[in-house]
Scaffold this active site. Structure first.
Site, PDB file in Angstrom:
ATOM      1  N   CYS A  73     -32.545  44.271  -8.787  1.00  0.00           N
ATOM      2  CA  CYS A  73     -32.030  43.012  -9.156  1.00  0.00           C
ATOM      3  C   CYS A  73     -33.339  41.794  -9.730  1.00  0.00           C
ATOM      4  CB  CYS A  73     -31.354  42.476  -8.192  1.00  0.00           C
ATOM      5  SG  CYS A  73     -30.682  40.831  -8.473  1.00  0.00           S
ATOM      6  N   CYS A  79     -32.350  34.950  -4.546  1.00  0.00           N
ATOM      7  CA  CYS A  79     -30.587  34.557  -3.955  1.00  0.00           C
ATOM      8  C   CYS A  79     -30.324  34.815  -2.348  1.00  0.00           C
ATOM      9  CB  CYS A  79     -29.995  36.555  -5.363  1.00  0.00           C
ATOM     10  SG  CYS A  79     -28.595  36.798  -4.130  1.00  0.00           S
ATOM     11  N   CYS A  82     -29.177  39.292  -0.604  1.00  0.00           N
ATOM     12  CA  CYS A  82     -29.745  41.024  -0.440  1.00  0.00           C
ATOM     13  C   CYS A  82     -30.838  40.165   0.083  1.00  0.00           C
ATOM     14  CB  CYS A  82     -30.036  41.704  -1.357  1.00  0.00           C
ATOM     15  SG  CYS A  82     -29.284  42.512  -2.278  1.00  0.00           S
ATOM     16  N   CYS A 165     -25.095  40.862 -10.624  1.00  0.00           N
ATOM     17  CA  CYS A 165     -24.984  41.457  -9.383  1.00  0.00           C
ATOM     18  C   CYS A 165     -25.193  42.387  -9.259  1.00  0.00           C
ATOM     19  CB  CYS A 165     -24.158  40.793  -8.035  1.00  0.00           C
ATOM     20  SG  CYS A 165     -24.842  41.379  -6.405  1.00  0.00           S
ATOM     21  N   GLN A 308     -13.028  46.489   3.972  1.00  0.00           N
ATOM     22  CA  GLN A 308     -13.895  47.250   4.016  1.00  0.00           C
ATOM     23  C   GLN A 308     -14.413  47.293   2.385  1.00  0.00           C
ATOM     24  OE1 GLN A 308     -15.570  47.951   6.185  1.00  0.00           O
ATOM     25  NE2 GLN A 308     -14.612  48.144   8.301  1.00  0.00           N
ATOM     26  N   TYR A 337      -8.670  45.961  16.852  1.00  0.00           N
ATOM     27  CA  TYR A 337      -8.827  45.066  16.571  1.00  0.00           C
ATOM     28  C   TYR A 337      -8.209  46.234  14.339  1.00  0.00           C
ATOM     29  CZ  TYR A 337     -11.384  43.910  20.101  1.00  0.00           C
ATOM     30  OH  TYR A 337     -11.958  42.806  20.995  1.00  0.00           O
ATOM     31  N   GLU A 358      -4.460  43.517  16.146  1.00  0.00           N
ATOM     32  CA  GLU A 358      -5.314  42.953  15.109  1.00  0.00           C
ATOM     33  C   GLU A 358      -4.235  41.091  15.116  1.00  0.00           C
ATOM     34  OE1 GLU A 358      -6.949  42.788  12.976  1.00  0.00           O
ATOM     35  OE2 GLU A 358      -6.851  40.765  12.567  1.00  0.00           O
ATOM     36  N   ASP A 407     -13.462  47.785  16.399  1.00  0.00           N
ATOM     37  CA  ASP A 407     -13.937  48.257  15.364  1.00  0.00           C
ATOM     38  C   ASP A 407     -13.888  46.122  15.601  1.00  0.00           C
ATOM     39  OD1 ASP A 407     -15.465  47.501  13.099  1.00  0.00           O
ATOM     40  OD2 ASP A 407     -13.818  48.498  11.888  1.00  0.00           O
ATOM     41  N   CYS A 434     -20.195  46.723  13.718  1.00  0.00           N
ATOM     42  CA  CYS A 434     -21.965  45.542  12.615  1.00  0.00           C
ATOM     43  C   CYS A 434     -22.209  45.335  13.291  1.00  0.00           C
ATOM     44  CB  CYS A 434     -20.324  44.302  11.974  1.00  0.00           C
ATOM     45  SG  CYS A 434     -19.805  43.894  12.223  1.00  0.00           S
TER      46      CYS A 434
END
Ligand code: SAH
Length: 486
Positions: A73, A79, A82, A165, A308, A337, A358, A407, A434
């Site tokens: 990129c 940007c 990333c 992108c 996701q 979750y 949830e 999760d 995450c």
């Protein structure tokens, strides 16, 4: 030595920070240099100096590191999307593996020996670009007053113009160019964050990787667009277009989507299928995996659904979660979750019954519908906070579990949730995370309360960025082991 703004320094970059920045030292004084790669020798200019460290801007790479890669990129430095595209992909994977490991050592208090025993190699991608099935592009004006779209620069809302992108699908470019042309021809204005004027705020583009279906949703500061027919005509010419809608958001807020959607053309939602992957497929390192033949679950995804963003790696992640759950078909499983029921439905095919929890009501409605769509009748879903629903049901209905899967979002699990999980005493806990810092904190709690960390594997869901997903398997220690520890 004291440093002040605009001082120029030359240094070797010796380490990488948790946000992907290069770290170098001059006489023990540390510099954090964004976009510098471990192994570089660089010239940098001080932007902000503190007592013992400073933030500096990369001015010139004097000697490039062997770990440097040519990013695909052109705007990766400006940007904010990333952080580590200039780091060779193999080094990105090592960085992420070490990030998880260090958090488990420092925050989790696990020993090196145990981590050596339980850690499996990180699951990377074959081609670490073009993996995102979803993108949200803001509209605004450049200095000349022309409408532009792209991504926000890091930490600010200045738009870096870019219609292609490299993390997103190739179709984004054609769709964005068609929308920009439509805006010029229809006289539609971009939204202005400063004064709340203007109409078009963002566009959400989604693609079902296995279905090939495309969704475009324009988020607007109002209810209608001028010449909606013109927009529909230009967008439905894009191959794969399935759903075109508008979403109304008239609030002065950073939240992108409003609550109301209206379909202009095609269906209200697109579909996509997530397939189960064998251990051989997960370890193959390949991105292109068989579709039709593999067992899969089909989801309906509306503009507001959580789904996701990297479907190739999601299949591997969920398949690992399923393998770690060790199901024989007889188990009672809780999936906390659960979102739109993605993991729950994956597990349901191999369990006696799955219960999902949830907090977002719409997601639970989607989860129930997805269960029906896939002919799954052994899944039950509850709306509410895991830390409230689980303790309540445990007290009133004496619920039990053989396996609990969690999760949670970045902040991890609430202690009330973890405490009830421990009381329910499932044989295994599968933790999908995450954020490895909150994962480490929660694993520490679980391991102080009768569980042992058995398996752990990081999955690179977000190449080019510093984010990393981890899946862990915890096993309830046998009675004897627990007594020894007491
Ligand atoms: N397992 C799903 C969703 C994971 S994202 C998937 O893989 O698609 C985390 C989910 O937790 C989100 O859907 C979010 O709405 C939900 N959530 C956040 N806080 C929660 C809480 N306290 N209790 C229950 N769910 C929560």
């Amino acid at each position: 030595m004291e440093y002040k703004k605009n001082d120029c320094v030359t240094m070797a970059i010796e380490d990488i920070g948790s946000n992907g920045e290069g770290i170098g030292k001059v006489d023990g004084f540390a510099f954090f240099v964004k976009d510098a790669v471990i192994g570089d020798v660089v010239e940098a200019r001080v932007m902000k100096a503190k007592k013992s460290y400073a933030y500096a801007k990369l001015m010139r790479v004097i000697t490039p590191s062997p770990q440097r890669a040519q990013p695909e990129c052109g705007v990766h430095m400006q940007c904010g999307g990333c952080q580590i595209q200039a780091l060779a992909y193999a080094s990105q994977l090592t960085f992420k593996y070490n990030k998880v490991r260090n958090n488990l050592l420092r925050i989790g208090g696990f020993s090196e020996a145990l981590l050596d025993e339980v850690s499996e190699p990180i699951v990377g991608m074959e081609y670490p670009y073009r993996y995102r099935n979803k993108a949200q592009f803001p509209f605004g004006r450049n200095k000349a007053g022309e409408t532009v779209t792209g991504f926000y620069a890091g930490r600010t809302h200045a738009i870096i113009p870019n219609t292609d992108c490299m993390l997103g699908v190739e179709e984004n470019k054609e769709i964005l160019e068609r929308i920009l042309l439509y805006m010029r021809e229809s006289g539609s204005t971009p939204y202005c964050e400063e004064d709340g004027s203007g109409l078009i705020r963002h566009v959400l583009i989604r693609k079902g990787f296995s279905s090939g279906e495309l969704m475009v949703c324009l988020i607007i500061n109002g209810d209608r667009l001028p010449r909606e027919d013109m927009l529909v005509e230009t967008l439905c010419a894009v191959k794969g277009m399935t759903s075109i809608s508008v979403n109304t958001n008239t609030e002065r807020t950073n939240v992108i989507m409003g609550a109301r959607c209206r379909t202009l053309w095609g269906r209200d939602a697109i579909t996509d299928t997530i397939h189960m992957r064998t251990p051989e497929e997960i370890d193959s390192g390949r991105d292109t995996l068989p579709g039709e033949a593999a067992e899969g679950i089909t989801f309906s995804i509306s503009p507001l659904s959580f789904y996701q963003v990297n479907p190739i790696q999601t299949e591997k992640l969920y398949s690992l979660a399923l393998a770690y759950a060790g199901l024989t078909g007889e188990e009672i499983v809780w999936d906390l979750y659960c979102g739109i029921g993605t993991i729950s439905l994956f597990l349901a095919k191999h369990a006696k019954h799955v219960y999902g929890v949830e907090v977002i009501e719409q997601a639970i409605r989607d989860a129930r519908e997805n269960a029906g769509r896939n002919g799954i009748d052994n899944a039950t879903f509850y709306v509410g906070k895991a830390e409230e629903v689980l303790p309540r049901l445990y007290e009133t209905e004496n619920i039990r579990a053989d396996v609990i899967c969690v999760d949670p979002p970045r902040k991890g699990c609430d202690e009330a949730c973890l405490a009830t999980m421990v009381k329910m005493a499932p044989q295994r806990i599968v933790y999908v995370s995450c954020d490895s810092a909150t994962l480490a904190r929660d694993l520490k709690y679980l391991c102080e309360n009768g569980y042992e960390l058995k398996r752990m594997r990081a999955v690179d869901m977000f190449p080019g960025t510093v984010h990393v997903e981890v899946v862990c398997c915890l096993q309830r220690a046998s009675k004897a082991d627990q007594e020894i520890r007491l």
